[in-house]
Design a protein around this motif. Structure first.
Motif, PDB file in Angstrom:
ATOM      1  N   LEU A  92       0.855  -1.348   0.009  1.00 31.67           N
ATOM      2  CA  LEU A  92       0.015  -0.176  -0.120  1.00 31.67           C
ATOM      3  C   LEU A  92       0.856   1.322   0.083  1.00 31.67           C
ATOM      4  CD1 LEU A  92      -2.952   0.882   0.286  1.00 31.67           C
ATOM      5  CD2 LEU A  92      -2.773   1.059   2.626  1.00 31.67           C
ATOM      6  N   LYS A  93       0.636   2.175  -0.809  1.00 28.73           N
ATOM      7  CA  LYS A  93       1.374   3.485  -0.876  1.00 28.73           C
ATOM      8  C   LYS A  93       0.676   4.579  -0.569  1.00 28.73           C
ATOM      9  CE  LYS A  93       4.443   2.063  -4.936  1.00 28.73           C
ATOM     10  NZ  LYS A  93       5.054   2.516  -6.070  1.00 28.73           N
ATOM     11  N   VAL A  94      -0.834   4.596  -0.735  1.00 29.99           N
ATOM     12  CA  VAL A  94      -1.589   6.170  -0.262  1.00 29.99           C
ATOM     13  C   VAL A  94      -2.887   5.483   0.687  1.00 29.99           C
ATOM     14  CG1 VAL A  94      -2.717   7.831  -0.993  1.00 29.99           C
ATOM     15  CG2 VAL A  94      -0.878   6.945  -2.329  1.00 29.99           C
ATOM     16  N   LEU A  95      -2.650   6.230   1.876  1.00 30.42           N
ATOM     17  CA  LEU A  95      -3.751   5.967   2.729  1.00 30.42           C
ATOM     18  C   LEU A  95      -4.472   7.008   3.066  1.00 30.42           C
ATOM     19  CD1 LEU A  95      -5.424   3.913   4.384  1.00 30.42           C
ATOM     20  CD2 LEU A  95      -3.494   4.083   6.293  1.00 30.42           C
ATOM     21  N   THR A  96      -5.920   7.314   2.615  1.00 29.83           N
ATOM     22  CA  THR A  96      -6.549   8.555   2.952  1.00 29.83           C
ATOM     23  C   THR A  96      -7.616   8.313   3.984  1.00 29.83           C
ATOM     24  OG1 THR A  96      -6.169   9.293   0.903  1.00 29.83           O
ATOM     25  CG2 THR A  96      -7.875  10.276   1.921  1.00 29.83           C
ATOM     26  N   LEU A  97      -7.574   8.984   5.022  1.00 31.63           N
ATOM     27  CA  LEU A  97      -8.420   8.727   6.296  1.00 31.63           C
ATOM     28  C   LEU A  97      -9.081  10.191   6.642  1.00 31.63           C
ATOM     29  CD1 LEU A  97      -6.204   6.603   8.420  1.00 31.63           C
ATOM     30  CD2 LEU A  97      -7.989   5.686   6.976  1.00 31.63           C
ATOM     31  N   THR A  98      -9.618  10.881   5.697  1.00 38.08           N
ATOM     32  CA  THR A  98      -9.996  12.420   5.908  1.00 38.08           C
ATOM     33  C   THR A  98     -11.406  12.086   6.466  1.00 38.08           C
ATOM     34  OG1 THR A  98      -8.937  12.885   3.886  1.00 38.08           O
ATOM     35  CG2 THR A  98     -10.537  14.286   4.609  1.00 38.08           C
ATOM     36  N   ASN A  99     -11.596  13.173   7.556  1.00 40.15           N
ATOM     37  CA  ASN A  99     -12.953  13.174   8.187  1.00 40.15           C
ATOM     38  C   ASN A  99     -13.315  11.922   8.790  1.00 40.15           C
ATOM     39  OD1 ASN A  99     -13.043  16.241   7.745  1.00 40.15           O
ATOM     40  ND2 ASN A  99     -13.745  15.730   5.942  1.00 40.15           N
ATOM     41  N   ARG A 100     -12.686  11.227   9.451  1.00 40.97           N
ATOM     42  CA  ARG A 100     -13.082   9.934  10.225  1.00 40.97           C
ATOM     43  C   ARG A 100     -13.210  10.510  11.572  1.00 40.97           C
ATOM     44  NH1 ARG A 100     -13.831   5.462   8.030  1.00 40.97           N
ATOM     45  NH2 ARG A 100     -13.047   3.980   9.866  1.00 40.97           N
ATOM     46  N   ARG A 101     -14.320  11.096  11.966  1.00 38.80           N
ATOM     47  CA  ARG A 101     -14.481  11.383  13.466  1.00 38.80           C
ATOM     48  C   ARG A 101     -15.234  10.869  14.303  1.00 38.80           C
ATOM     49  NH1 ARG A 101     -14.637  16.074  10.079  1.00 38.80           N
ATOM     50  NH2 ARG A 101     -16.687  16.514  10.356  1.00 38.80           N
ATOM     51  N   MET A 102     -16.060   9.952  13.850  1.00 42.43           N
ATOM     52  CA  MET A 102     -17.037   9.036  14.596  1.00 42.43           C
ATOM     53  C   MET A 102     -16.227   8.535  15.686  1.00 42.43           C
ATOM     54  SD  MET A 102     -19.507   5.905  13.461  1.00 42.43           S
ATOM     55  CE  MET A 102     -20.528   5.269  14.627  1.00 42.43           C
ATOM     56  N   ASP A 103     -15.162   7.929  15.436  1.00 41.16           N
ATOM     57  CA  ASP A 103     -14.474   7.278  16.701  1.00 41.16           C
ATOM     58  C   ASP A 103     -12.780   7.507  16.563  1.00 41.16           C
ATOM     59  OD1 ASP A 103     -13.439   5.611  18.585  1.00 41.16           O
ATOM     60  OD2 ASP A 103     -13.946   3.792  17.511  1.00 41.16           O
ATOM     61  N   PRO A 104     -12.587   8.699  16.779  1.00 42.50           N
ATOM     62  CA  PRO A 104     -11.080   9.255  16.634  1.00 42.50           C
ATOM     63  C   PRO A 104     -10.211   8.358  17.450  1.00 42.50           C
ATOM     64  CG  PRO A 104     -12.237  10.904  17.901  1.00 42.50           C
ATOM     65  CD  PRO A 104     -13.450   9.904  17.599  1.00 42.50           C
ATOM     66  N   SER A 105      -9.876   7.227  17.108  1.00 40.68           N
ATOM     67  CA  SER A 105      -8.906   6.224  17.810  1.00 40.68           C
ATOM     68  C   SER A 105      -8.231   5.477  16.732  1.00 40.68           C
ATOM     69  CB  SER A 105      -9.774   5.436  18.795  1.00 40.68           C
ATOM     70  OG  SER A 105     -10.495   4.479  17.856  1.00 40.68           O
ATOM     71  N   PHE A 106      -6.987   4.645  17.186  1.00 39.93           N
ATOM     72  CA  PHE A 106      -6.575   3.686  16.493  1.00 39.93           C
ATOM     73  C   PHE A 106      -6.436   2.384  16.975  1.00 39.93           C
ATOM     74  CE2 PHE A 106      -2.857   6.788  14.895  1.00 39.93           C
ATOM     75  CZ  PHE A 106      -3.809   7.549  14.415  1.00 39.93           C
ATOM     76  N   SER A 107      -6.829   1.314  15.921  1.00 41.37           N
ATOM     77  CA  SER A 107      -6.863   0.042  16.107  1.00 41.37           C
ATOM     78  C   SER A 107      -5.539  -0.618  15.776  1.00 41.37           C
ATOM     79  CB  SER A 107      -7.971  -0.710  15.583  1.00 41.37           C
ATOM     80  OG  SER A 107      -8.105  -2.267  15.785  1.00 41.37           O
ATOM     81  N   LEU A 108      -4.662  -0.852  16.740  1.00 40.76           N
ATOM     82  CA  LEU A 108      -3.326  -1.493  16.349  1.00 40.76           C
ATOM     83  C   LEU A 108      -2.948  -3.130  16.591  1.00 40.76           C
ATOM     84  CD1 LEU A 108      -1.019   1.416  17.004  1.00 40.76           C
ATOM     85  CD2 LEU A 108      -2.354   0.952  15.155  1.00 40.76           C
ATOM     86  N   PRO A 109      -2.244  -3.773  16.076  1.00 43.39           N
ATOM     87  CA  PRO A 109      -2.098  -5.188  16.467  1.00 43.39           C
ATOM     88  C   PRO A 109      -1.475  -5.149  17.920  1.00 43.39           C
ATOM     89  CG  PRO A 109      -0.909  -4.502  14.253  1.00 43.39           C
ATOM     90  CD  PRO A 109      -1.242  -3.439  14.867  1.00 43.39           C
ATOM     91  N   SER A 110      -1.790  -6.400  18.596  1.00 42.12           N
ATOM     92  CA  SER A 110      -1.046  -6.539  19.936  1.00 42.12           C
ATOM     93  C   SER A 110       0.269  -6.459  19.772  1.00 42.12           C
ATOM     94  CB  SER A 110      -1.770  -7.911  20.464  1.00 42.12           C
ATOM     95  OG  SER A 110      -1.066  -8.130  21.636  1.00 42.12           O
ATOM     96  N   LEU A 111       0.811  -5.927  21.047  1.00 40.01           N
ATOM     97  CA  LEU A 111       2.219  -5.917  21.093  1.00 40.01           C
ATOM     98  C   LEU A 111       2.591  -7.220  21.146  1.00 40.01           C
ATOM     99  CD1 LEU A 111       2.560  -2.978  23.814  1.00 40.01           C
ATOM    100  CD2 LEU A 111       3.236  -2.988  21.536  1.00 40.01           C
ATOM    101  N   ASP A 112       2.103  -8.303  21.537  1.00 38.56           N
ATOM    102  CA  ASP A 112       2.620  -9.676  21.508  1.00 38.56           C
ATOM    103  C   ASP A 112       2.474 -10.525  19.827  1.00 38.56           C
ATOM    104  OD1 ASP A 112       2.827  -9.415  24.349  1.00 38.56           O
ATOM    105  OD2 ASP A 112       0.788 -10.137  24.739  1.00 38.56           O
ATOM    106  N   SER A 113       2.008  -9.688  19.198  1.00 39.92           N
ATOM    107  CA  SER A 113       1.997 -10.136  17.885  1.00 39.92           C
ATOM    108  C   SER A 113       3.216  -9.800  17.044  1.00 39.92           C
ATOM    109  CB  SER A 113       0.809  -9.847  17.082  1.00 39.92           C
ATOM    110  OG  SER A 113       0.920  -8.164  16.923  1.00 39.92           O
ATOM    111  N   ALA A 114       3.509 -10.428  16.088  1.00 41.59           N
ATOM    112  CA  ALA A 114       4.705 -10.356  15.399  1.00 41.59           C
ATOM    113  C   ALA A 114       4.825  -8.685  14.645  1.00 41.59           C
ATOM    114  CB  ALA A 114       4.677 -11.193  14.125  1.00 41.59           C
ATOM    115  N   GLU A 115       3.442  -8.062  14.442  1.00 40.50           N
ATOM    116  CA  GLU A 115       3.689  -6.866  14.163  1.00 40.50           C
ATOM    117  C   GLU A 115       3.291  -5.898  14.813  1.00 40.50           C
ATOM    118  OE1 GLU A 115       0.516  -7.710  10.983  1.00 40.50           O
ATOM    119  OE2 GLU A 115       1.919  -7.465   9.283  1.00 40.50           O
ATOM    120  N   GLY A 116       3.255  -6.065  16.184  1.00 43.53           N
ATOM    121  CA  GLY A 116       2.893  -5.291  17.387  1.00 43.53           C
ATOM    122  C   GLY A 116       3.679  -3.955  17.309  1.00 43.53           C
ATOM    123  N   SER A 117       4.990  -3.960  17.203  1.00 43.98           N
ATOM    124  CA  SER A 117       5.666  -2.834  17.408  1.00 43.98           C
ATOM    125  C   SER A 117       6.161  -1.965  16.183  1.00 43.98           C
ATOM    126  CB  SER A 117       7.094  -3.251  18.138  1.00 43.98           C
ATOM    127  OG  SER A 117       7.795  -4.316  17.256  1.00 43.98           O
ATOM    128  N   GLY A 118       5.763  -2.527  14.792  1.00 44.28           N
ATOM    129  CA  GLY A 118       5.838  -1.820  13.593  1.00 44.28           C
ATOM    130  C   GLY A 118       7.361  -2.054  13.224  1.00 44.28           C
TER     131      GLY A 118
END
Length: 285
Positions: A92-118
């Motif tokens: 993925l090269k472009v991610l557009t999340l404009t005006n997404r205000r209903m639930d201003p939060s991030f859903s991220l992978p668990s820190l225990d998962s392989a991708e958890g820390s980025g």
């Protein structure tokens, strides 16, 4: 730069099993440009009593559900867990999340998962979070699935360091029309967000390309101490290979003073119109 577009209809929470399929639909993902654009979502009206507020689907949502049965977009501004479940996530090269205000939060992978820390999206070059009601910190839920359960445990985390972990290839970041304050823009945070990796640092395991465009228009920034700190790198030294930034947009903030050191920054575009400084000094860039 454009002003925030008019918000569209809100999206509702969806079962974990359907979220990944929704994101791959052609109205959201364009394979030719490797672009994912999620629909806008509206926050509850301040005039509404919270007891009467409901996440029941609107008529527009019902129509969409009939057109694409069983598919919906998770409510968090950044539903990263659901995005990472897609086959296109790592390209993925472009991610557009404009005006997404209903639930201003991030859903991220668990820190225990392989991708958890980025890093999470290794090829992402452009991220827009314009008009998402984001402040210095953001509520973060960490899970191993695509759930967007509003009752799940959340913890506030600093916004900009999270974005810095998102993708080492990020070139354009648009945070216009949010509620960021100066405290979030300290020198160390800006360095991690803006600067490319030092080619002479053998201990740096993440190769960052460095931001070229940083757009912070319409926030609540009053001081530029962090940028002033970065500008000191150029005192008596105009060649800083880790600096790639070409555009800095600080329009329509509350900056009262423009430090002289800012003039050392090698920028092609520097926008400050609409600040207290501009009206008081009668100058613009």
């Amino acid at each position: 730069l454009r002003s925030p577009s008019d918000p569209g209809s809100a999206t509702s929470a969806s079962p974990t099993r359907s979220a990944p399929s929704a994101l791959s639909q052609p109205q959201y993902y364009t394979a030719a440009t490797q672009t994912l654009v999620l629909p806008t979502s509206v926050a509850p009206s301040k005039s509404q009593h919270m007891r009467s507020f409901s996440f029941a689907p609107t008529s527009a949502q019902v129509a969409q559900a009939k057109a694409v049965p069983g598919l919906a977009i998770p409510t968090p501004t950044l539903p990263l867990v659901a995005i990472l479940s897609q086959s296109f996530a790592h390209s993925l090269k472009v991610l557009t999340l404009t005006n997404r205000r209903m639930d201003p939060s991030f859903s991220l992978p668990s820190l225990d998962s392989a991708e958890g820390s980025g890093p999470f999206l290794p090829c992402l070059e452009e991220l827009s979070l314009e008009g998402c009601s984001l402040g210095n910190t953001v509520p973060v839920s960490r899970s191993t699935d695509g759930s967007s359960d509003l009752a799940s445990s959340r913890k506030n985390e600093p916004l900009l360091p999270l974005i810095a972990k998102l993708s080492p290839s990020l070139r354009t970041l648009d945070l216009s029309y949010n509620t960021l304050k100066s405290e979030a823009l300290d020198k160390d945070t800006l360095a991690d967000l803006i600067l490319a990796s030092d080619p002479n640092d053998s201990l740096n395991r993440t190769s960052r390309k460095g931001l070229r465009h940083l757009r912070l228009r319409g926030n609540r920034i009053t001081e530029l101490d962090g940028f002033q700190g970065l500008a000191e790198m150029f005192k008596g030294n105009r060649d800083v290979p880790t600096w790639k930034l070409e555009e800095l947009d600080l329009r329509d903030n509350e900056v009262g003073k423009l430090p002289a050191e800012i003039g050392l920054l090698p920028l092609d575009v520097f926008l400050v119109d609409g600040n207290v400084y501009v009206f008081r000094a009668g100058s613009s860039t």
